[in-house]
Write a protein that holds these residues in place. Structure first.
Motif, PDB file in Angstrom:
ATOM      1  N   ASP A   1      11.048  -5.430  -0.381  1.00 27.36           N
ATOM      2  CA  ASP A   1      10.133  -4.392  -0.871  1.00 27.36           C
ATOM      3  C   ASP A   1       9.076  -4.060   0.184  1.00 27.36           C
TER       4      ASP A   1
ATOM      5  N   VAL B   1      18.881   0.208  -1.715  1.00 27.23           N
ATOM      6  CA  VAL B   1      18.707  -0.898  -0.774  1.00 27.23           C
ATOM      7  C   VAL B   1      20.057  -1.511  -0.395  1.00 27.23           C
TER       8      VAL B   1
ATOM      9  N   ILE C   1      16.107   2.042   6.739  1.00 26.47           N
ATOM     10  CA  ILE C   1      15.973   0.624   6.368  1.00 26.47           C
ATOM     11  C   ILE C   1      17.315  -0.065   6.568  1.00 26.47           C
TER      12      ILE C   1
ATOM     13  N   GLY D   1      19.038   3.517   2.081  1.00 30.56           N
ATOM     14  CA  GLY D   1      17.872   4.258   2.537  1.00 30.56           C
ATOM     15  C   GLY D   1      17.717   5.611   1.864  1.00 30.56           C
TER      16      GLY D   1
ATOM     17  N   VAL E   1      14.642   3.903  -4.001  1.00 29.06           N
ATOM     18  CA  VAL E   1      15.368   3.868  -2.734  1.00 29.06           C
ATOM     19  C   VAL E   1      16.576   2.949  -2.897  1.00 29.06           C
TER      20      VAL E   1
ATOM     21  N   VAL F   1      10.623  -1.796   2.753  1.00 30.82           N
ATOM     22  CA  VAL F   1      10.817  -0.461   2.180  1.00 30.82           C
ATOM     23  C   VAL F   1       9.476   0.279   2.149  1.00 30.82           C
TER      24      VAL F   1
END
Length: 96
Positions: free
Chosen positions: A69, A25, A63, A7, A23, A72
């Motif tokens: 995606d 993941v 997240i 995140g 970002v 996000v």
């Protein structure tokens, strides 16, 4: 504040996507993480990168590990960071 965490928003500092925000993941191991822009927002596609090629920022979005995606994008929108993510960062290319 752990710098490399799921995140965390980062800036790519090398490669063709240098200066674009992404970002984290997933954390693969001590040297590599899985990042995404997502491509539709920042131009950074989902890929594995060396942690030496990203610079963590002070912002983080909520997240789960391995988020899609779409998830996000939704988290970025809910955090009000859409415009922030679109901004490019000037990266100095110093040759050693």
């Amino acid at each position: 504040m752990p710098a490399i965490e799921i995140g965390r928003i980062c800036v790519k500092v090398s490669g063709r996507e240098a200066g674009r925000k992404c970002v984290i993941v997933d954390i693969i191991d001590d040297s590599f993480v899985l990042i995404t822009g997502p491509k539709s927002l920042t131009g950074v596609k989902r890929r594995r990168v060396n942690i030496k090629h990203i610079e963590p920022l002070d912002k983080k979005i909520p997240i789960s590990r391995g988020a899609s995606d779409e998830e996000v994008l939704k988290a970025i929108g809910e955090s009000g960071l859409t415009d922030f993510m679109k901004e490019r960062v000037k990266v100095s290319t110093s040759v050693v």
